[in-house]
Scaffold this active site. Structure first.
Site, PDB file in Angstrom:
ATOM      1  N   CYS A 100      40.264  47.857  31.443  1.00 55.13           N
ATOM      2  CA  CYS A 100      39.884  49.435  31.543  1.00 55.13           C
ATOM      3  C   CYS A 100      40.885  50.190  30.547  1.00 55.13           C
ATOM      4  O   CYS A 100      42.255  49.883  30.289  1.00 55.13           O
ATOM      5  CB  CYS A 100      40.302  49.739  32.916  1.00 55.13           C
ATOM      6  SG  CYS A 100      40.591  51.682  33.156  1.00 55.13           S
ATOM      7  N   CYS A 104      38.732  57.427  29.168  1.00 56.43           N
ATOM      8  CA  CYS A 104      37.440  57.984  29.407  1.00 56.43           C
ATOM      9  C   CYS A 104      37.435  58.983  30.441  1.00 56.43           C
ATOM     10  O   CYS A 104      36.631  60.078  30.235  1.00 56.43           O
ATOM     11  CB  CYS A 104      36.342  57.183  29.834  1.00 56.43           C
ATOM     12  SG  CYS A 104      36.558  55.561  29.231  1.00 56.43           S
ATOM     13  N   THR A 191      43.838  56.379  37.286  1.00 56.43           N
ATOM     14  CA  THR A 191      43.648  55.437  36.351  1.00 56.43           C
ATOM     15  C   THR A 191      44.497  56.009  35.040  1.00 56.43           C
ATOM     16  O   THR A 191      44.058  57.095  34.511  1.00 56.43           O
ATOM     17  CB  THR A 191      42.117  55.152  35.749  1.00 56.43           C
ATOM     18  OG1 THR A 191      41.452  54.396  37.005  1.00 56.43           O
ATOM     19  CG2 THR A 191      41.782  54.210  34.611  1.00 56.43           C
ATOM     20  N   GLU A 257      46.663  51.670  37.524  1.00 54.78           N
ATOM     21  CA  GLU A 257      46.589  52.825  38.580  1.00 54.78           C
ATOM     22  C   GLU A 257      47.695  53.236  39.362  1.00 54.78           C
ATOM     23  O   GLU A 257      48.589  52.479  39.530  1.00 54.78           O
ATOM     24  CB  GLU A 257      45.457  52.600  39.463  1.00 54.78           C
ATOM     25  CG  GLU A 257      43.834  52.869  39.129  1.00 54.78           C
ATOM     26  CD  GLU A 257      43.319  51.708  38.134  1.00 54.78           C
ATOM     27  OE1 GLU A 257      43.774  50.594  38.250  1.00 54.78           O
ATOM     28  OE2 GLU A 257      42.128  52.033  37.385  1.00 54.78           O
ATOM     29  N   HIS A 292      31.074  60.044  34.381  1.00 58.15           N
ATOM     30  CA  HIS A 292      31.950  58.917  34.579  1.00 58.15           C
ATOM     31  C   HIS A 292      31.195  57.607  35.138  1.00 58.15           C
ATOM     32  O   HIS A 292      31.152  56.505  34.698  1.00 58.15           O
ATOM     33  CB  HIS A 292      33.139  59.155  35.495  1.00 58.15           C
ATOM     34  CG  HIS A 292      34.247  58.203  35.380  1.00 58.15           C
ATOM     35  ND1 HIS A 292      34.659  58.038  34.048  1.00 58.15           N
ATOM     36  CD2 HIS A 292      34.950  57.133  36.195  1.00 58.15           C
ATOM     37  CE1 HIS A 292      35.840  57.092  34.202  1.00 58.15           C
ATOM     38  NE2 HIS A 292      35.942  56.663  35.238  1.00 58.15           N
ATOM     39  N   TYR A 296      30.324  53.925  32.892  1.00 62.20           N
ATOM     40  CA  TYR A 296      30.467  52.482  33.430  1.00 62.20           C
ATOM     41  C   TYR A 296      29.439  51.589  32.624  1.00 62.20           C
ATOM     42  O   TYR A 296      29.437  50.543  32.663  1.00 62.20           O
ATOM     43  CB  TYR A 296      30.528  52.414  34.860  1.00 62.20           C
ATOM     44  CG  TYR A 296      31.849  52.815  35.594  1.00 62.20           C
ATOM     45  CD1 TYR A 296      32.684  53.637  35.165  1.00 62.20           C
ATOM     46  CD2 TYR A 296      32.128  51.834  36.817  1.00 62.20           C
ATOM     47  CE1 TYR A 296      33.701  53.943  35.739  1.00 62.20           C
ATOM     48  CE2 TYR A 296      33.279  52.384  37.413  1.00 62.20           C
ATOM     49  CZ  TYR A 296      34.238  53.321  36.888  1.00 62.20           C
ATOM     50  OH  TYR A 296      35.549  53.426  37.484  1.00 62.20           O
ATOM     51  N   CYS A 299      31.835  50.704  29.342  1.00 62.21           N
ATOM     52  CA  CYS A 299      32.944  50.358  29.803  1.00 62.21           C
ATOM     53  C   CYS A 299      32.700  48.881  30.440  1.00 62.21           C
ATOM     54  O   CYS A 299      33.367  47.642  29.826  1.00 62.21           O
ATOM     55  CB  CYS A 299      33.892  50.901  30.061  1.00 62.21           C
ATOM     56  SG  CYS A 299      33.966  50.912  31.794  1.00 62.21           S
ATOM     57  N   GLU A 447      36.892  48.283  40.820  1.00 57.51           N
ATOM     58  CA  GLU A 447      36.534  49.334  40.187  1.00 57.51           C
ATOM     59  C   GLU A 447      34.992  49.663  39.889  1.00 57.51           C
ATOM     60  O   GLU A 447      34.708  50.768  39.996  1.00 57.51           O
ATOM     61  CB  GLU A 447      37.198  49.713  38.754  1.00 57.51           C
ATOM     62  CG  GLU A 447      37.360  51.157  38.451  1.00 57.51           C
ATOM     63  CD  GLU A 447      38.020  51.272  37.173  1.00 57.51           C
ATOM     64  OE1 GLU A 447      38.090  50.346  36.235  1.00 57.51           O
ATOM     65  OE2 GLU A 447      38.619  52.435  37.273  1.00 57.51           O
TER      66      GLU A 447
HETATM   67 FE1  SF4 Z   1      38.343  52.690  32.756  1.00 62.42          FE
HETATM   68 FE2  SF4 Z   1      35.722  52.380  32.430  1.00 62.42          FE
HETATM   69 FE3  SF4 Z   1      36.739  54.357  33.702  1.00 62.42          FE
HETATM   70 FE4  SF4 Z   1      36.911  54.145  31.039  1.00 62.42          FE
HETATM   71  S1  SF4 Z   1      34.830  54.457  32.191  1.00 62.42           S
HETATM   72  S2  SF4 Z   1      38.405  55.163  32.368  1.00 62.42           S
HETATM   73  S3  SF4 Z   1      37.151  51.865  30.811  1.00 62.42           S
HETATM   74  S4  SF4 Z   1      36.955  52.368  34.298  1.00 62.42           S
HETATM   75 FE    FE Z   2      37.298  54.157  36.482  1.00 57.54          FE
END
Ligand code: SF4
Ligand code: FE
Length: 483
Positions: A100, A104, A191, A257, A292, A296, A299, A447
């Site tokens: 991660c 983001c 995070t 985290e 968000h 995902y 990422c 996550e």
């Molecule tokens: Fe982490 Fe994915 Fe959230 Fe970006 S979108 S902060 S990489 S979990």
């Molecule tokens: Fe996240």
């Protein structure tokens, strides 16, 4: 300075005076702590990639606010093309870190707060949008990493914020002053907070009039007086303290985290983005969560690419890449991973313009994206474990491997194909272990379940956005039902 180099970023974080606690002690130098450093390296990658000409289109954008080139992680999406590029950038960062990369949440907070403050100002005559744009420009011009803090501890889930026995279980305003507000409470599972310059705080649920003091949004530097963080443990984290890096699996990158406490923190007026206008709490939550959930689809897909690659390499090293069931399992992993990517791209392509002018994803499709993320990475991980074999959890420690007496025994008995070194085979096993059970399993597995909201949160949105009445009407029309 519109773009920082990775090195400049690291030094800028080093200069901050954050209050970080771990294993019962204050961490005086989080930047160089071996358990924490890999998480900083992941954020650093978002700066390093932006410096590379081959990734310029994905990693940077032109800001309509500063007129200059900015890192896409600080950008306000001005088109569906921007929304798609965001997902592609996240896939790239996942591929390069297998972790991660944390940045983001701030980008998603920027875009949610941007449109919500605009609409709140329209109906309440407030000045939140102006405040936010000023902050945004500052973040863009200085290429900052900004954390987006939403999740309150929430205490008794059956009670509203104001009805909790302990009023601090949701972050709230405890004092209103001429020059600003004082806030108290905490945000859980934050995070990347220790690798961020600033934090944008947002409410965590839709709120009613009684929750006015909890309907608050603002931004402050992470080292503001009164803020402290307690790092969350990860499975196998202390392996990072050991000599060597074989047992870590992913020696360079990781995520982090922390429970972040706001112990009577002062927020000046020009950093406030919501302060009591409770009808907008839910709007902000829904939009941030939507962005968000789109994230995902980028990422986790990038990290999935690494895991699929690792499983295929494990099969190569075992000498069985041509076995039909192995080939089929790898195809299945790719099918699942690309399905997630389809969701990320689809909710972006179907994005629309908000009243403020920025673009928002299609919320139904973004929620479907995240709902699939709560399942498919688990199946991809299961298949990777299947292909890897038991050695990914039974391999002896690096210390044994380096031992003059044990080393040759391990070398001999854990060899796969004759032309592949046992060390390389062990490295790949440990990477798969890291992604599925070790420190990176936080980011790739749990996550995937709970980040950006637990599965039930998406199902509520799907039921709201799914337009079942229209579907019933369709069925009746086709069947010539007359009522
Ligand atoms: Fe982490 Fe994915 Fe959230 Fe970006 S979108 S902060 S990489 S979990
Ligand atoms: Fe996240």
């Amino acid at each position: 300075m519109a773009l920082m180099t990775g090195k400049e970023y690291v030094e800028s974080i080093r200069k901050m005076n954050m209050q970080v606690y771990m294993f019962g002690e204050k961490v005086e130098n989080p930047v160089d702590h071996p358990i924490l450093r890999p998480s900083l390296n992941s954020v650093r990658m978002t700066y390093d990639l932006a410096q590379m000409p081959e990734y310029e289109n994905l990693m940077t954008a032109t800001s309509p606010f500063t007129g200059g080139k900015v890192n896409r992680f600080t950008h306000i999406h001005m088109s569906t093309e921007d929304l798609k590029n965001k997902v592609k950038m996240q896939r790239l960062c996942g591929q390069k870190t297998a972790a991660c990369f944390q940045r983001c949440v701030g980008m998603d907070a920027f875009n949610a707060v941007y449109s919500t403050t605009y609409e709140c100002d329209q109906s309440h005559g407030t000045k939140y949008h102006e405040n936010f744009v000023k902050f945004l420009k500052y973040a863009q011009e200085n290429d900052l990493t900004v954390d987006g803090a939403m999740t309150d501890p929430k205490g008794d889930r059956s009670r509203a914020p104001h009805a909790q026995e302990d009023p601090d279980l949701f972050l709230r305003v405890v004092e209103r002053r001429e020059d600003g507000i004082v806030v108290r409470g905490a945000k859980a599972h934050q995070t990347g907070i220790i690798n961020s310059h600033e934090v944008i705080v947002m409410p965590t649920i839709a709120m009613g009039e009684d929750d006015k003091d909890y309907a608050v949004s603002f931004a402050v530097p992470v080292d503001t007086e009164g803020i402290f963080m307690i790092i969350g443990r990860q499975s196998c984290d202390t392996r990072k303290l050991e000599e060597g890096s074989l047992d870590v699996g992913n020696p360079e990158f990781g995520g982090v985290e922390a429970l972040t406490v706001f112990d009577d923190v002062f927020v000046p007026n020009d950093r406030i983005f919501l302060n009591g206008e409770y009808e907008y709490a839910g709007v902000m939550v829904e939009r941030f969560a939507g962005y968000h959930r789109q994230s995902y689809g980028g990422c986790k897909v990038g990290v999935g690419d690494v895991l699929i690659g690792a499983a295929a390499v494990a099969a190569d090293y075992n000498g069985c890449p041509k076995a039909s069931h192995i080939k089929d399992k790898i195809i299945e992993m790719q099918h699942l991973n690309e399905t997630l990517y389809c969701c990320g791209i689809a909710c972006s392509t179907e994005g629309t313009k908000t009243a403020s002018g920025n673009y928002i994803i299609d919320l139904l499709l973004a929620n479907v994206c995240k709902q699939n993320i709560t399942r498919f990475p688990y199946e991809i991980a299961r298949l990777a474990e299947d292909i890897a074999g038991g050695l990914m959890v039974t391999a002896p420690a690096e210390k044994d491997f380096r031992d003059p007496k044990m080393g040759p025994v391990i070398e001999k008995y854990f060899k796969g194909r004759a032309d592949v070194s046992t060390e390389n085979r062990l490295k790949i096993m440990r990477l798969i272990e890291n992604l599925t059970l070790g420190t990176a399993a936080v980011g790739y597995r749990t996550e995937s379940m709970h980040g950006a909201g637990s599965p039930q949160a998406q199902r509520i949105m799907i039921s709201r956005q799914g337009n079942l009445a229209m579907k019933k009407a369709l069925a009746k029309a086709i069947a010539h039902v007359e009522e």
